[in-house]
Design an enzyme around this catalytic site. Structure first.
Site, PDB file in Angstrom:
ATOM      1  N   CYS A 204       1.320  -1.223  -0.013  1.00 32.66           N
ATOM      2  CA  CYS A 204      -0.076  -0.125  -0.139  1.00 32.66           C
ATOM      3  C   CYS A 204       1.118   1.518  -0.340  1.00 32.66           C
ATOM      4  O   CYS A 204       2.080   0.768   0.004  1.00 32.66           O
ATOM      5  CB  CYS A 204      -1.265   0.108   1.841  1.00 32.66           C
ATOM      6  SG  CYS A 204       0.248  -0.329   2.773  1.00 32.66           S
TER       7      CYS A 204
ATOM      8  N   HIS B  38       4.786 -24.937  19.512  1.00 35.28           N
ATOM      9  CA  HIS B  38       4.411 -25.721  17.255  1.00 35.28           C
ATOM     10  C   HIS B  38       4.508 -27.407  17.811  1.00 35.28           C
ATOM     11  O   HIS B  38       5.158 -28.593  17.353  1.00 35.28           O
ATOM     12  CB  HIS B  38       5.471 -25.334  17.049  1.00 35.28           C
ATOM     13  CG  HIS B  38       5.618 -25.660  15.938  1.00 35.28           C
ATOM     14  ND1 HIS B  38       5.661 -26.508  14.641  1.00 35.28           N
ATOM     15  CD2 HIS B  38       5.242 -24.738  14.240  1.00 35.28           C
ATOM     16  CE1 HIS B  38       5.492 -26.610  13.218  1.00 35.28           C
ATOM     17  NE2 HIS B  38       5.201 -25.421  13.149  1.00 35.28           N
TER      18      HIS B  38
END
Length: 625
Positions: free
Chosen positions: A26, A545
């Site tokens: 952006c 994890h």
């Protein structure tokens, strides 16, 4: 650090180019979508020279660069490879399973509008300059040269559906030229001519097609291209490969365009009209309060990256009403950030920091507020609070003086021309009063409250590095799973073993019941169920994890017992792992526990924490070396 080196470092810290499924930029930020978010080291990216900040927001990994973001983006394209950029992005397991939510909608809107902003800004600036010219010299309004430049300024807005069609097609993974066909149908000369006559003249199986003028519209074409993408991908699954080129596009056009013109495009048009009418009603009935609240919270909106999501509302207001109420408040916000950074700079004793603060203040003055927001105001807190208060008052002032923005443009000092209305420059005078008051108030508040501004001495930086360790020392750690504890350095994954994500340890499991190592709140569960993030007391975060490369199994071996937002106790069951299934797929089943806030060079000794998962020990017992 040159742009190519910076881009290479960013891509590497995001897990490599194979981990990046989509990327764009952006005005100030690089925005990435990743296949496996656990491989991203946002802390490392944030420390790179040339990066103003890095964080995960709205399902995107955002890297704040500043005004030269387009140059760094071009370097990212070179690093990743032009072939990967131009081809449809490979949907990750996360993207495939992502549920519709406010974050997903905001992200989609941002992704669609970010690429077309330069064209809209250019048209808006030209319109503003022309308004000033004819106010000063009305006779020029009949000049043919003026007519030519007026045409040029109108092009991005009149053909806005075409710009949105291309951008939407890219977002929805649809052929761009099919997307253009949707915009072409809504602006087809015969269709627009019959609409101008007051009747459609078209019908679908006897049902009249509603009449709307879709030039300068926002929502109809986005909805239409979205439907087209759904139809295309559905048909594509069932048509033999040899017939795809002919059958799939033809059926897509034949099905999607009539339905869009009959239902979705009118709904989008109605929605845009009601939205604009609702904003007018809100500002008439509760104008001061609405202006103050929007201004007050604008720094937080920009901080999360959600401000781009307001672009369609602003464009729709200008198309429907001829002006917008929201852009003046955004203009005041940039001045508030500029003033806050300026006031903070006056308090700083360190010459280098003062120079940086002054530089970011000037950048915000020009319309790019993120450098000041991330590097000065948020860090020092009081300038951030000052900007919120000042912008709340600035937003209220825009309501009092009924300031309007007549064309879409990025808010900054160079956007002043778009506040001029032909024949009447008082609206531009009032916006100058609003932004000047906002800047001065923000600067004064920032200076007055800034007696506690940190100078970031070497001692304070060292203290900041150990803040995560201090927070951990006060908590209790439970074994995440039965098994053998191993140092993180022995984990067969280079990213974890190197401590890139943070310090921690691992467990080679002997059963599949995984529990929370700390008490806290579940802040994120990866869509493939293999990774869970928990925020504990004191703001410390822990990542659990389960297995290595188990993201490829798409959640099959895992059964969750918690959901995002749940509060859990240390030792509470989080998930079950099917160890046999993981091993059958050739994956490692180690359960990895990582504390991202701890410095990379800190290791956790695991010798003191052996035992079953229902045993516990303080983190302090795990000697920090």
């Amino acid at each position: 650090m040159d742009n190519h080196t910076l881009a290479s470092a960013i891509v590497a810290d995001l897990g490599g180019k194979q981990n990046i499924t989509n990327y764009l930029h952006c005005v100030t930020r690089l925005r990435f979508s990743l296949a496996d978010g656990s491989k991203a080291d946002m802390a490392a990216i944030g420390k790179l020279q040339g990066v103003l900040g890095a964080k995960f927001q709205n399902n995107q990994y955002q890297v704040v660069i500043g005004p030269n973001v387009s140059e760094v983006y071009d370097a990212v394209v070179d690093v990743i490879g032009a072939d990967q950029k131009t081809a449809p992005a490979i949907a990750s397991a996360a993207a495939q399973k992502r549920k519709l939510s406010a974050n997903v909608i905001f992200t989609a809107i941002t992704d669609i509008f970010s690429p077309i902003l330069p064209a809209l800004v250019a048209g808006g600036i030209l319109k503003g300059i022309l308004a000033i010219v004819v106010t000063i010299a009305p006779v020029l309004a009949k000049n043919s040269t003026y007519a030519l430049f007026s045409l040029i300024s109108d092009v991005p807005f009149y053909f806005l559906p075409f710009l949105l069609a291309v951008s939407s097609a890219r977002k929805f993974k649809l052929n761009e030229f099919l997307g253009l066909c949707m915009a072409g149908a809504l602006l087809y000369p015969t269709f627009t001519a019959t609409i101008a006559s007051g009747k459609s003249g078209l019908s679908l199986f006897g049902l009249t097609i509603p009449t709307f003028t879709y030039s300068t519209s926002v929502f109809p074409v986005i909805l239409g291209v979205g439907l087209m993408a759904i139809v295309y991908h559905f048909i594509d699954r069932y048509v033999p490969e040899v017939l795809k080129m002919v059958v799939v596009p033809a059926l897509t056009l034949a099905i999607a365009v009539p339905i869009a013109m009959w239902i979705l495009a009118p709904l989008g048009a109605y929605g845009g009209q009601y939205l604009a009418t609702g904003i007018v009603w809100l500002f008439k009935k509760a104008g001061l309060l609405a202006g103050f609240l929007l201004g007050f919270f604008m720094p937080l909106i920009v901080l999360t990256g959600m401000h781009q999501s307001t672009s369609p509302i602003q464009i729709q207001n200008i198309a429907t009403l001829g002006y917008d109420y929201l852009l003046p408040i955004s203009f005041c916000h940039n001045m508030a950030e500029a003033g806050a950074a300026f006031g903070a700079a006056l308090r700083m004793k360190d010459k280098e920091m003062r120079s940086a603060a002054m530089s970011t203040s000037f950048s915000a003055f020009l319309g790019i507020s993120e450098p000041a927001l991330y590097t000065v105001n948020v860090v020092n807190k009081t300038p951030f609070i000052s900007a919120m208060i000042a912008n709340g008052i600035g937003g209220a002032l825009t309501v009092i003086f009924s300031v309007k923005c007549y064309a879409f443009v990025m808010p900054g000092i160079t956007s002043l021309p778009v506040y001029a209305k032909a024949g009447n420059l008082m609206n531009m005078v009032w916006i100058v009063v609003c932004i000047a008051a906002t800047f001065l108030l923000s600067a004064v508040l920032s200076f007055a409250l800034g007696h506690k501004i940190s100078q970031h001495s070497a001692v304070e930086q060292a203290q900041a590095k150990t803040a995560g360790q201090t927070a951990l020392n006060d908590q209790t750690l439970a074994m995440p799973v039965d098994g053998n504890l191993i140092p993180l350095s022995q984990v067969p994954d280079a990213t974890f073993a190197a401590g890139t994500i943070g310090a921690g340890f691992a467990v080679e499991p002997t059963d599949g019941i995984v529990v929370s190592p700390i008490a806290g709140k579940i802040t994120n569960i990866f869509s493939t169920k293999h990774a869970i993030t928990i925020e504990g007391e004191g703001g410390i975060n822990v990542l659990i994890h389960m297995g290595i490369d188990t993201v490829e199994l798409k959640g099959a071996p895992f059964t969750l017992h918690v959901a995002e937002g749940d509060t859990v106790a240390a030792g509470q069951a989080l998930a079950d792992m099917d160890l046999d299934a993981i091993k059958d797929h050739g994956k490692n089943a180690d359960v990895i526990v990582v504390f991202p806030e701890l410095p990379k060079n800190v290791t956790l000794s695991v010798a003191a924490a052996t035992g079953p998962k229902n045993a516990s020990a303080t983190i302090g017992d795990l000697v920090l070396a």
